[in-house]
Design an enzyme around this catalytic site. Structure first.
Site, PDB file in Angstrom:
ATOM      1  N   ASP A 130      -1.109   5.121   4.436  1.00 37.82           N
ATOM      2  CA  ASP A 130      -2.299   5.948   4.392  1.00 37.82           C
ATOM      3  C   ASP A 130      -1.912   7.358   4.813  1.00 37.82           C
ATOM      4  O   ASP A 130      -1.326   7.532   5.877  1.00 37.82           O
ATOM      5  CB  ASP A 130      -3.331   5.356   5.375  1.00 37.82           C
ATOM      6  CG  ASP A 130      -4.689   5.992   5.223  1.00 37.82           C
ATOM      7  OD1 ASP A 130      -4.748   7.220   5.010  1.00 37.82           O
ATOM      8  OD2 ASP A 130      -5.689   5.265   5.326  1.00 37.82           O
ATOM      9  N   ASP A 160       0.019  -1.176   5.061  1.00 37.67           N
ATOM     10  CA  ASP A 160      -0.944  -0.142   4.691  1.00 37.67           C
ATOM     11  C   ASP A 160      -0.271   1.218   4.802  1.00 37.67           C
ATOM     12  O   ASP A 160       0.249   1.572   5.860  1.00 37.67           O
ATOM     13  CB  ASP A 160      -2.151  -0.211   5.640  1.00 37.67           C
ATOM     14  CG  ASP A 160      -3.134   0.929   5.402  1.00 37.67           C
ATOM     15  OD1 ASP A 160      -3.352   1.290   4.230  1.00 37.67           O
ATOM     16  OD2 ASP A 160      -3.665   1.458   6.390  1.00 37.67           O
ATOM     17  N   ASP A 192       0.791   1.927   8.653  1.00 37.91           N
ATOM     18  CA  ASP A 192      -0.147   1.812   9.761  1.00 37.91           C
ATOM     19  C   ASP A 192       0.009   0.405  10.334  1.00 37.91           C
ATOM     20  O   ASP A 192      -0.411  -0.582   9.745  1.00 37.91           O
ATOM     21  CB  ASP A 192      -1.582   2.030   9.259  1.00 37.91           C
ATOM     22  CG  ASP A 192      -2.613   1.779  10.362  1.00 37.91           C
ATOM     23  OD1 ASP A 192      -2.212   1.458  11.500  1.00 37.91           O
ATOM     24  OD2 ASP A 192      -3.811   1.901  10.077  1.00 37.91           O
TER      25      ASP A 192
END
Ligand code: SF4
Ligand code: ZN
Ligand code: ZN
Lengths: 350, 373
Positions: free
Chosen positions: B102, B100, B280
């Site tokens: 972000d 992920d 993440d």
């Protein structure tokens, strides 16, 4: 991919590696039934399997394999069955560890072709490198590498490795060590997958299983008691305050720093607990990671790496690490322990 | 003149419905769908509905059309019984490896133009990103974050770094990497190859450390040489050694230099800053994660979690692929300050009309705005 024809595993090889399919196939063709184990000629097999289970119960090394290949393979298979029926995860793991350790030593001594062949049977993808790189002659699939990594630090840590296009370069000893980890899981999975609902056990095997079960029960109880003793009031007498504090922190599920774990493990090993017992102590911590803890405790016990057995820290070191919690007028936490025990036994003599 | 009607959160449901009505089976790109757990949240009620499973894509599609959910998630894990309520009873069989990226976790210059904070203790508020209140020092901070093209470009660069690592080091090929927009401030990269499904958490932790360059120990990677230190594996090596060597070449003009420890430290830090990927880690380590369904709409943005190829990302096509609703300028009224920059648009404080998709994003994500339709 290793070619089958390239490698000839001899009969003695099979007895070192009774888990590989060829070995198990061989047993199948013998067509032995469980009831046959009670007959005289096969008694040796039952005895050997019982020895293996007992070694796991006591947390000691396994004896070397039998020179008789069929006996070894059958004993191995029977051991798995006994463990399945006893049905205790911790005991199963203790056996998987002991067996993998014995096998790891054999694997490290094999020539490259055989080693690759055996690891392949454990589903660990490994290739002989087309050219040796910095002394590394093998490469392991990166995902198999991280799934079987013995510890995530130092030279094992992936960031420190020579990683290339999905492969991690390793030497023979590292390959054998990864194989040892893979074998542990292989054995546990094998036992997991076994179906015993329809198996009819002859009475004699049943009483053996019952015997082993209660031996294990007693062992577990004494481990737990030793632990409970160290945790409860009675330890205040014999255990130095620093160690007692670490123990209560572990028990309370606090985040205990590495130095404190080291101090505790080395102390318990020095007062007569074995690796398995110490691990049982640590396993009550909530963040317990069996793989990492085992590696560390074995290292401290001198079974890994340099082979050097570590003594617990001196009071002076404990003080700098912030682990000393009292002023006991001794130089070493062990001194405190022995003096207290001596005092106590004198009291009892009187 | 027609009576002025206002777009509300509940009428947004109708918009989502019009999107899901035209969706086809081919838009649902989830492998082994029947082994996944699904979860939904809706416009008209709070909470999350979990432990739902579908035998086939068509049934999921019917559900989407019938209920027009605000958010749709599916499990990165494969289960024997995906709808079992008890996690232990689900029968975990493996999980995709998911990364992920972000911008919540990355510093960008544009945050002062669009991110807002409010201190829950003293009610001070401001623009940008703060960890503690500059007025009272309180750490209870409420945030409203926004995404703009600058954010997306930053996230995209991280995707490129990750893809390079997955290809060069992990040996994965491009067609094994499935990239989607997360629906708000970043991207998800899914790997579904059988070899990664069985990775345990320790193994995933090790891969995370590799991607983020965590735990790199200069003493392990260097060896003594002629009064100084040299990389253990030099210029023609691979992995992090090659990255560090590359940075040495860039900074010093030598790819395999002998340096003292202090100089090496600078090279290591420089290399890690440049090459480590800001993922993440909580998403990657979790083998029972719920993640946004590709091609579904994000309930706080009205944007589509569209799949992207590396090629498309390189070409910089972004808004066109994730924007679902129209560009038509519509009248708005505001009850407070709007972020100065969102998506591909700069907003001036005097704006009285906005493209519909921008206005919808502002409304769904809680900006003080009224949309007159
Ligand atoms: S003086 Fe020594 S034995 Fe006593 S608490 Fe400190 S370290 Fe432990
Ligand atoms: Zn404040
Ligand atoms: Zn931005």
């Amino acid at each position: 991919m290793p070619l089958k024809a390239e490698v000839i595993l001899s009969i003695t090889d099979l007895s070192k590696y009774p888990f590989i399919p060829e070995a198990l196939e061989r047993v199948k063709t013998l067509g032995i039934e469980l009831t046959d184990f009670t007959a005289k000629p096969l008694k040796g097999i039952v005895e050997r399997a019982a020895t293996y289970v007992r070694a796991a119960i006591d947390g000691v090394e396994l004896p070397p394999p039998s020179e008789d290949i069929d006996e070894e393979v059958l004993s191995f298979a029977l051991t798995l069955l006994l463990l399945k029926v006893i049905g205790d995860r911790m005991l199963t793991r203790r056996f998987a560890v002991a067996f993998s350790k014995r096998t790891g030593a054999f694997m490290a001594g094999e020539d490259n072709g055989k080693l690759v062949y055996i690891l392949d049977k454990l589903n660990l993808k490994i290739l002989k490198a087309s050219e040796t790189k910095y002394g590394y002659d093998h490469k392991v699939n990166i995902f198999d590498y991280v799934n079987n990594i013995p510890e995530g630090k130092g030279s094992w840590k992936l960031v420190h490795r020579l990683v290339e296009k999905g492969w991690v370069y390793v030497n023979k000893y590292e390959a054998a060590r990864l194989g040892e980890e893979a074998l542990k899981e292989h054995i546990e999975n094998k036992i997991d997958e076994m179906k015993i609902e329809d198996v009819q056990f002859p009475d004699e095997l049943y009483s053996l299983i019952e015997g082993l079960s209660s031996e294990w029960g007693r062992r577990l109880k004494s481990i737990r008691e030793a632990w409970a003793m160290t945790v409860q009031g009675s330890s205040e007498e014999a255990f130095p305050p620093c160690i007692a504090t670490i123990i209560s922190n572990v028990k309370a599920g606090k985040n205990v720093p590495h130095s404190a774990r080291f101090a505790l493990a080395s102390f318990l090993l020095s007062v007569g607990m074995n690796v398995e017992d110490v691990l049982s102590v640590f396993s009550s911590a909530p963040d317990f990671n069996e793989k990492i803890a085992r590696y560390q405790v074995e290292h401290i016990a001198g079974r890994r790496g340099s082979g050097k057995k570590y003594l617990p820290y001196k009071c002076e070191n404990m003080r700098t690490l912030g682990l000393c919690v009292a002023d006991c007028k001794v130089k070493h936490p062990l001194m405190y322990y022995w003096m207290t025990l001596r005092r106590r036994s004198k009291k009892e003599e009187k | 003149m027609m009576e002025k009607a206002q777009l509300t959160l509940s009428s947004a449901k109708g918009l989502f419905q019009s999107y899901y009505k035209q969706l086809t089976v081919g838009d649902i790109v989830v492998s082994s769908l029947s082994k996944r757990e699904f979860a939904f949240s809706y416009f008209d009620e709070g909470g999350m509905h979990r432990h739902i499973s579908f035998e086939e894509t068509g049934k999921l599609l019917n559900h989407l059309r019938a209920s027009s959910p605000k958010h749709v998630y599916y499990s990165t894990a494969y289960y024997l019984y995906p709808s079992a309520k008890d996690m232990d009873a689900k029968g975990w069989e493996g999980a995709d490896l998911v990364f992920d990226i972000d911008v919540d976790h990355i510093e960008t210059d544009c945050k002062s133009a669009h991110d807002q904070w409010r201190c829950k203790t003293c009610n001070t508020s401001g623009w940008g990103n703060v960890k503690a209140c500059p007025h009272c020092g309180g750490e209870a901070i409420e945030k409203r974050t926004w995404v703009c093209e600058t954010c997306i470009n930053v996230a995209r660069d991280e995707v490129f770094k990750l893809v390079e690592m997955l290809e060069m080091d992990f040996g994965l090929s491009l067609h094994e990497l499935f990239i989607t927009f997360s629906g708000h401030r970043g991207f998800h990269i899914h790997v579904e190859s059988p070899a990664v499904r069985v990775l345990n958490q320790d193994a995933r932790r090790e891969l995370i450390d590799y991607v983020k360059g965590l735990g790199i120990d200069i003493r392990v990677m260097l060896v003594k040489n002629k009064g100084g230190f040299k990389l253990r594996y030099g210029a023609n090596s691979s992995g992090w050694y090659a990255r560090i060597s590359r940075w040495a070449l860039f900074m010093l003009g030598a790819e395999d230099p002998v340096l003292n420890l202090r100089d090496w430290e600078k090279i290591f830090i420089g290399s890690m800053k440049k090459e480590a990927v800001a993922i993440d880690e909580n998403v990657t380590i979790d083998t029972k994660r719920l993640i946004r369904l590709p091609n579904s709409l994000h309930g706080k943005t009205g944007l589509k979690a569209a799949p992207f190829t590396v090629n498309e990302l390189e070409k910089g096509e972004f808004i066109e692929k994730v924007k679902v609703f129209s560009k038509e300028e519509i009248k708005i009224s505001t009850g407070g300050e709007l972020p100065k920059k969102v998506l591909d648009l700069e907003i001036s404080s005097t704006s009285r009309t906005l493209p519909f998709y921008v206005a919808l994003y502002l409304m769904l994500n809680g900006a003080p705005i009224k949309i007159n339709v």
